[in-house]
Design a protein around this motif. Structure first.
Motif, PDB file in Angstrom:
ATOM      1  N   LYS A  47       0.939  -1.267  -0.058  1.00 36.58           N
ATOM      2  CA  LYS A  47       0.057  -0.045  -0.105  1.00 36.58           C
ATOM      3  C   LYS A  47       0.745   1.337  -0.004  1.00 36.58           C
ATOM      4  CE  LYS A  47      -3.845  -2.307   2.212  1.00 36.58           C
ATOM      5  NZ  LYS A  47      -4.524  -2.593   3.689  1.00 36.58           N
ATOM      6  N   LYS A  50       2.369   1.647  -3.478  1.00 36.28           N
ATOM      7  CA  LYS A  50       1.136   2.044  -4.199  1.00 36.28           C
ATOM      8  C   LYS A  50       1.038   3.517  -4.261  1.00 36.28           C
ATOM      9  CE  LYS A  50      -2.247   1.437  -7.284  1.00 36.28           C
ATOM     10  NZ  LYS A  50      -1.914   0.966  -8.543  1.00 36.28           N
ATOM     11  N   ILE A  80      -3.786  -4.729  -5.536  1.00 33.87           N
ATOM     12  CA  ILE A  80      -3.040  -3.551  -5.430  1.00 33.87           C
ATOM     13  C   ILE A  80      -2.019  -3.056  -6.627  1.00 33.87           C
ATOM     14  CG2 ILE A  80      -1.703  -2.201  -3.921  1.00 33.87           C
ATOM     15  CD1 ILE A  80      -2.438  -4.036  -1.651  1.00 33.87           C
ATOM     16  N   PHE A  81      -1.491  -4.423  -6.958  1.00 31.92           N
ATOM     17  CA  PHE A  81      -0.605  -4.264  -8.211  1.00 31.92           C
ATOM     18  C   PHE A  81      -1.059  -5.362  -9.275  1.00 31.92           C
ATOM     19  CE2 PHE A  81       1.920  -2.290  -5.121  1.00 31.92           C
ATOM     20  CZ  PHE A  81       2.446  -1.026  -5.911  1.00 31.92           C
TER      21      PHE A  81
END
Length: 553
Positions: A47, A50, A80-81
């Motif tokens: 996170k 990001k 997230i990715f």
């Protein structure tokens, strides 16, 4: 730009340290290595990455952990990715869980413990996955920029040329980007010539042809020498297959490609049934891997060059280029493939590249996000296109002339299409008319069962309606059938006799044409099975016959 991240996760400190050490030893020059010993710690780290805009290239995660399994972690991490490549570390007992994860989290690979030596069991696999990630991920941009409009046919052609030749670029639409329009106007003096290509060194090209693009981007466009053992015309799957085997077996090999390596297969959005890729792969990925392999083994690949003709002089086969140059070889492989047939409708040509696209046109898909698009065709290429465009379009209508898509499409595709809610299939249907001004706006669809015609508003139609052979330059050289496909091997024999001009005591080899030493492989050949694996196989088989032929010259 900060280095992309490789994240490794394991709850056993000894294993975690060993993985980190091996990763640093091989990847620290290009990647930042992060480690975590718990799922919660790793997710927090992701996170933060990001938030800071740092890309993550790969997850290397142990499957068996007390807090969270590797599969469960990857489910959360991919949110997230989503583009990061995913690898599980597993013990032998966990292989079933790993295999099920291929579908569950689109797992890219699983590594068995122990992985020693990493030079054999780890690095080649991760190198391949990271190369794949680099080829597909969108990173902060510092390279070539293409400025034009969505409705400019040449803008579409330039984007397609760059994308298929794996040259990264950024698209600037002057209709939505005022700065881009000002940049274009300053170069073209407001004359509206499109596209304009801006290069990192400050130079520009206006309305360039493919040859100019190739020269400027450093592609290989001139042969290194005048004579080769083997020249291969075309660099689709058959040509690449022949190139890999020919070069690997010590033959001096040149491949000549007019557009981009990969051929028709290179435009495929997804090939699900190619052996050895359980997750499937795109045509662009297959082309990239095969091109790199052919070059590594010593094949020379000549791009944006077009062949005008072929002639025979004694034991040599001469390739005449459109630029006036000539190249000679001992053996020639014709692997020029096929092109998508054009839809024969009044007024449709004016919309080519401006709403009407032949083939997958993957570079255009994202620009029709939320729109209703049409796909025309009933074979696998059309089904793959429909599946790909369904990721972006609000609705995809697949027009099929036959009575059922099962008649011309693999079952795995039929199942995928039927389970995709935004794909509509219309059978016994075809396009009756097209409408628009500078761009496509609507089409008429005819129901061939009832004769009813329905007008549908759409900004884009992607056409896959059969194939035409690229053999015009072979007229009066090798025997072709009435539709232009090259006749080879046993098909050349009439009542057991070889062709009239055949002077050898033996019959033509399986993939040999009516001229000894000239072979054909892939879709250009009469009777070819139109599958990627078959084309690759034919390319390899052609080389085995070339060896037999070369023993006699």
């Amino acid at each position: 730009m900060a280095k992309p991240v490789i994240l490794t996760l394991d709850d056993e400190p000894g294993v975690l340290d060993a993985v980190e050490s091996d990763l640093r030893r091989h990847f620290r020059g290009d990647y930042r290595i992060l480690k975590a010993n718990s799922g919660s710690e790793a997710l927090e780290a992701l996170k933060e990455l990001k938030r800071r805009g740092q890309p993550v290239a790969l997850f290397l995660v142990d499957q068996r952990m007390p807090e969270i399994s590797g599969t469960e972690f990857l489910k959360q991490a991919r949110k997230i990715f989503p583009q990061a490549r995913k690898v599980l570390l597993t013990a032998y007992a966990d292989t079933e869980a790993a295999i099920s994860s291929i579908n569950e989290v689109e797992l890219d690979y699983y590594l068995m413990k122990p992985w020693d030596p990493p030079e054999v069991n780890m690095y080649p696999i991760l190198d391949d996955l990271l190369s794949d990630w680099q080829a597909n991920v969108e990173l902060p941009y510092e390279g070539i920029r293409v400025a034009g409009t969505l409705w400019s046919a040449r803008s579409h052609e330039v984007k397609d040329f760059l994308a298929r030749n794996l040259i990264p670029y950024q698209w600037l639409d002057i209709e939505t980007d005022k700065n881009a329009k000002q940049m274009v106007d300053s170069i073209t003096e407001g004359r509206g010539r499109l596209p304009v290509i801006f290069f990192p060194d400050g130079s520009t090209l206006v309305e360039p042809d493919n040859r100019q693009m190739a020269e400027k981007t450093g592609m290989h466009i001139q042969a290194a020498q005048p004579h080769y053992d083997v020249i291969i015309l075309g660099a689709g799957p058959a040509g690449l297959g022949a190139g890999v085997y020919s070069a690997s077996e010590g033959l001096k090999t040149l491949m000549i490609e007019k557009h981009a390596t990969g051929g028709q297969a290179g435009t495929s959005s997804r090939i699900e049934n190619y052996l050895g890729f359980p997750k499937g792969l795109s045509g662009a990925d297959l082309a990239r891997r095969a091109t790199a392999q052919a070059k590594r083994l010593g094949a020379e690949i000549l791009l944006t060059q077009e062949v005008k003709g072929v002639r025979v002089e004694g034991q040599y086969r001469i390739v005449e280029m459109k630029d006036g140059s000539e190249l000679s070889c001992k053996a020639l492989v014709i692997a020029t493939g096929v092109s998508v047939r054009k839809l024969d409708l009044p007024g449709i040509d004016q919309f080519t590249g401006a709403g009407v696209y032949y083939g997958a046109a993957l570079t255009e898909a994202a620009f029709y996000k939320g729109e209703h698009v049409l796909v025309v065709g009933g074979a696998n290429s059309a089904g793959q296109g429909a599946m790909f465009f369904s990721r972006y379009a609000s609705k995809v209508t697949l027009l099929v002339r036959g009575s059922a898509i099962e008649l011309g499409m693999s079952q795995y595709l039929v199942d995928q299409i039927q389970s995709t809610p935004n794909i509509e299939v219309l059978t016994n249907s075809e396009v009756a008319a097209v409408y628009g001004d500078q761009k496509l706006k609507a089409i008429d669809i005819r129901d061939n069962s009832s004769g009813e015609i329905k007008k549908v508003n759409t900004p884009a139609m992607f056409i896959f309606i059969g194939a035409a052979a690229h053999t015009e330059f072979l007229q009066n050289i090798v025997h072709t059938n009435r539709t232009g496909f090259v006749v080879t091997g046993p098909d050349l024999l009439q009542n057991g006799a070889a062709p009239k001009k055949w002077r050898l005591k033996r019959d033509p080899f399986l993939l040999e044409t009516s001229v000894p030493g000239i072979f054909a492989a892939g879709d250009v050949r009469q009777g070819a099975i139109r599958r990627v694996a078959s084309a690759v196989g034919e390319g390899a088989i052609a080389v085995s016959f070339i060896h037999q032929y070369l023993k006699t010259v």
